[in-house]
Design a protein around this motif. Sequence first.
Motif, mmCIF file in Angstrom:
data_model
loop_
_atom_site.group_PDB
_atom_site.id
_atom_site.type_symbol
_atom_site.label_atom_id
_atom_site.label_comp_id
_atom_site.label_asym_id
_atom_site.label_seq_id
_atom_site.Cartn_x
_atom_site.Cartn_y
_atom_site.Cartn_z
ATOM 1 N N HIS A 1 0.363 -1.460 0.080
ATOM 2 C CA HIS A 1 -0.195 -0.368 0.154
ATOM 3 C C HIS A 1 1.131 1.524 -0.049
ATOM 4 O O HIS A 1 0.554 2.096 -1.150
ATOM 5 C CB HIS A 1 -1.252 -0.224 0.806
ATOM 6 N N THR A 2 2.453 1.341 1.032
ATOM 7 C CA THR A 2 2.997 2.358 0.860
ATOM 8 C C THR A 2 3.522 2.303 -0.128
ATOM 9 O O THR A 2 3.679 3.741 -1.481
ATOM 10 C CB THR A 2 3.990 2.652 1.773
ATOM 11 N N ARG A 3 3.992 1.382 -0.829
ATOM 12 C CA ARG A 3 4.253 1.445 -2.314
ATOM 13 C C ARG A 3 3.436 2.534 -3.570
ATOM 14 O O ARG A 3 3.362 3.607 -4.130
ATOM 15 C CB ARG A 3 4.951 0.617 -3.175
ATOM 16 N N VAL A 4 2.415 1.978 -3.443
ATOM 17 C CA VAL A 4 1.498 2.604 -4.386
ATOM 18 C C VAL A 4 0.852 3.757 -4.023
ATOM 19 O O VAL A 4 0.775 4.314 -4.828
ATOM 20 C CB VAL A 4 0.070 1.634 -4.083
ATOM 21 N N ILE A 5 0.843 3.950 -2.877
ATOM 22 C CA ILE A 5 0.617 5.404 -2.725
ATOM 23 C C ILE A 5 1.893 6.499 -2.688
ATOM 24 O O ILE A 5 1.299 7.934 -3.426
ATOM 25 C CB ILE A 5 0.222 5.719 -1.162
ATOM 26 N N GLY A 6 3.160 5.949 -2.455
ATOM 27 C CA GLY A 6 3.852 7.029 -2.786
ATOM 28 C C GLY A 6 4.155 7.063 -4.137
ATOM 29 O O GLY A 6 4.998 8.088 -4.539
ATOM 30 N N LYS A 7 3.830 5.616 -4.949
ATOM 31 C CA LYS A 7 4.983 6.200 -6.095
ATOM 32 C C LYS A 7 4.168 6.182 -7.368
ATOM 33 O O LYS A 7 4.882 6.841 -8.502
ATOM 34 C CB LYS A 7 5.920 4.461 -6.314
ATOM 35 N N HIS A 8 2.603 5.257 -7.337
ATOM 36 C CA HIS A 8 1.815 5.600 -8.814
ATOM 37 C C HIS A 8 1.053 6.599 -8.321
ATOM 38 O O HIS A 8 0.203 7.519 -9.072
ATOM 39 C CB HIS A 8 1.504 4.311 -8.177
ATOM 40 N N LEU A 9 0.077 7.070 -6.783
ATOM 41 C CA LEU A 9 -0.999 7.746 -6.990
ATOM 42 C C LEU A 9 -0.295 9.516 -6.211
ATOM 43 O O LEU A 9 -0.764 10.407 -6.916
ATOM 44 C CB LEU A 9 -1.429 7.735 -5.360
ATOM 45 N N LEU A 10 0.554 9.928 -5.528
ATOM 46 C CA LEU A 10 0.972 10.542 -5.270
ATOM 47 C C LEU A 10 1.850 11.521 -6.163
ATOM 48 O O LEU A 10 1.353 13.080 -6.311
ATOM 49 C CB LEU A 10 2.272 10.842 -3.515
ATOM 50 N N PRO A 11 2.529 11.104 -7.165
ATOM 51 C CA PRO A 11 3.721 11.691 -8.151
ATOM 52 C C PRO A 11 2.036 12.129 -9.067
ATOM 53 O O PRO A 11 1.995 13.667 -9.475
ATOM 54 C CB PRO A 11 4.229 10.884 -8.265
ATOM 55 N N ASN A 12 1.203 11.990 -9.075
ATOM 56 C CA ASN A 12 0.575 11.919 -10.184
ATOM 57 C C ASN A 12 -0.836 13.965 -9.461
ATOM 58 O O ASN A 12 -1.414 14.199 -10.363
ATOM 59 C CB ASN A 12 -0.574 11.553 -10.411
ATOM 60 N N THR A 13 -1.056 13.191 -8.364
ATOM 61 C CA THR A 13 -1.071 15.412 -7.522
ATOM 62 C C THR A 13 -0.217 16.027 -8.307
ATOM 63 O O THR A 13 -0.409 17.184 -7.521
ATOM 64 C CB THR A 13 -1.698 15.156 -6.398
ATOM 65 N N LEU A 14 0.957 16.014 -8.609
ATOM 66 C CA LEU A 14 2.545 16.831 -8.551
ATOM 67 C C LEU A 14 1.349 18.531 -8.556
ATOM 68 O O LEU A 14 1.564 19.402 -8.100
ATOM 69 C CB LEU A 14 3.340 17.095 -8.680
ATOM 70 N N GLY A 15 0.739 18.743 -9.949
ATOM 71 C CA GLY A 15 0.422 19.269 -11.104
ATOM 72 C C GLY A 15 -0.391 19.984 -9.902
ATOM 73 O O GLY A 15 -1.103 21.575 -9.552
ATOM 74 N N LEU A 16 -1.409 19.196 -9.255
ATOM 75 C CA LEU A 16 -2.516 20.302 -7.778
ATOM 76 C C LEU A 16 -1.578 21.162 -6.688
ATOM 77 O O LEU A 16 -2.008 21.395 -5.608
ATOM 78 C CB LEU A 16 -3.274 18.847 -7.450
ATOM 79 N N LEU A 17 -0.339 19.866 -6.467
ATOM 80 C CA LEU A 17 -0.570 20.275 -5.555
ATOM 81 C C LEU A 17 0.948 21.762 -5.384
ATOM 82 O O LEU A 17 0.924 22.509 -4.305
ATOM 83 C CB LEU A 17 1.439 19.449 -4.711
ATOM 84 N N ILE A 18 1.719 21.990 -6.884
ATOM 85 C CA ILE A 18 2.124 23.375 -7.021
ATOM 86 C C ILE A 18 0.980 24.325 -7.359
ATOM 87 O O ILE A 18 1.329 25.110 -6.677
ATOM 88 C CB ILE A 18 2.588 22.717 -8.513
ATOM 89 N N LEU A 19 -0.451 24.458 -7.465
ATOM 90 C CA LEU A 19 -1.298 24.729 -7.082
ATOM 91 C C LEU A 19 -1.864 25.069 -6.079
ATOM 92 O O LEU A 19 -2.260 26.520 -5.673
ATOM 93 C CB LEU A 19 -2.644 24.547 -8.423
ATOM 94 N N ASN A 20 -1.734 24.363 -5.072
ATOM 95 C CA ASN A 20 -2.587 24.895 -3.908
ATOM 96 C C ASN A 20 -0.764 25.548 -3.086
ATOM 97 O O ASN A 20 -1.608 26.762 -2.630
ATOM 98 C CB ASN A 20 -2.734 23.656 -3.037
ATOM 99 N N ALA A 21 0.237 25.295 -3.562
ATOM 100 C CA ALA A 21 1.064 26.005 -2.234
ATOM 101 C C ALA A 21 0.825 27.218 -3.280
ATOM 102 O O ALA A 21 1.357 27.884 -2.386
ATOM 103 C CB ALA A 21 2.583 25.271 -2.947
ATOM 104 N N SER A 22 0.665 27.709 -4.951
ATOM 105 C CA SER A 22 0.804 28.957 -5.445
ATOM 106 C C SER A 22 -0.146 30.275 -4.283
ATOM 107 O O SER A 22 -0.299 30.790 -4.547
ATOM 108 C CB SER A 22 1.046 29.129 -6.564
ATOM 109 N N THR A 23 -1.064 29.442 -4.107
ATOM 110 C CA THR A 23 -2.350 29.901 -3.760
ATOM 111 C C THR A 23 -2.534 30.139 -1.909
ATOM 112 O O THR A 23 -3.346 30.576 -1.791
ATOM 113 C CB THR A 23 -3.869 29.434 -4.400
ATOM 114 N N SER A 24 -1.400 29.238 -1.101
ATOM 115 C CA SER A 24 -1.734 28.998 0.112
ATOM 116 C C SER A 24 -1.049 30.107 1.135
ATOM 117 O O SER A 24 -1.155 30.120 1.854
ATOM 118 C CB SER A 24 -1.782 27.952 0.084
ATOM 119 N N ILE A 25 0.324 29.894 0.117
ATOM 120 C CA ILE A 25 1.220 31.235 0.786
ATOM 121 C C ILE A 25 0.549 32.654 0.851
ATOM 122 O O ILE A 25 0.897 32.906 1.918
ATOM 123 C CB ILE A 25 2.357 30.938 0.070
#
Length: 304
Positions: A207-231
């Motif tokens: 489960h840790t590998r699926v979440i860390g290797k396959h799921l979370l990296p594909n949310t990188l665009g959302l995370l960058i956008l979230n950082a630009s609005t949360s700062i």
Amino acid sequence: MTINEDMIRKVDRNTLMSDQIVRENISYWQDAWRRLRRNPVAMASLVVLFLILCYAILGPIIRGADYITIAAKYKNTKPNGTFWFGADSLGRDLFSRVAIGTRISVSVAIAASLVQIVVGCIYGGVMAYFGGIVDEIMMRIIEVLNSIPSLIITILIMILLGNGMIPLLIALCIASWTGTARMIRGQVMQLRESEYVLAAQTLGASHTRVIGKHLLPNTLGLLILNASTSIPAVIFDETVLSFLGIGVQPPKFSLGTLISLGQDMMSFYPYQLLYPAGILCLMVLAFNLFGEGLRDALDPKLRN
């Protein structure tokens, strides 16, 4: 039908290649950067942010003035060739103090945003991946926290932990990670049904590998956008708390502290309020405009 030599037209290879329309194959991130560069408002905001950060880092070095020691003979000096932004009520150089205050406000905002993204990313990824009762319990916790205004949560934590940068950072992180968690939850719930995730699970990935290797990296665009609005939101919250006297405390100071001090002198020396408030407004506006441009650039629906 019989085909003879007269019916075949010979075509030169160079002519054929020149008639082709060749379009360069670019990646998602290259296309996002290309569209961001074509947004003049976003690029102008990026330049403004770069200049403000340069001012915050290099301002005291360029000025070379003492912004800590009290100099009574220079108190409330108006802007001139010696004091570019004037001096405060204790005779300290305001140009350097605004630069240091900007540096502290931005540092707190970036640190709080990073912690918020990490906690929200892990929390949202776990509850979306496992689903069921795990998702129900974790989602109820988020709803309880969201039912309380974030400013009240921050103030209560500051009362318990005391004033200072570390308690302020903890309070801002606790009050702001829930939005990131809900956003990541929605994205991961869409991605967990993808073929590559099912293939990884079939091959026995943990489960840790699926979440860390396959799921979370594909949310990188959302995370960058979230950082630009949360700062900018964190910068504003920190300024409000410091303005109320429950944030950064002397001898350290932030933009909120300088604005609070400038308010007391506004009637006679308005420049002491104008400069820190102007930097704050310009920085928050530039962050918000850049975030909007970044959102459009990272939107896959707008990709050509």
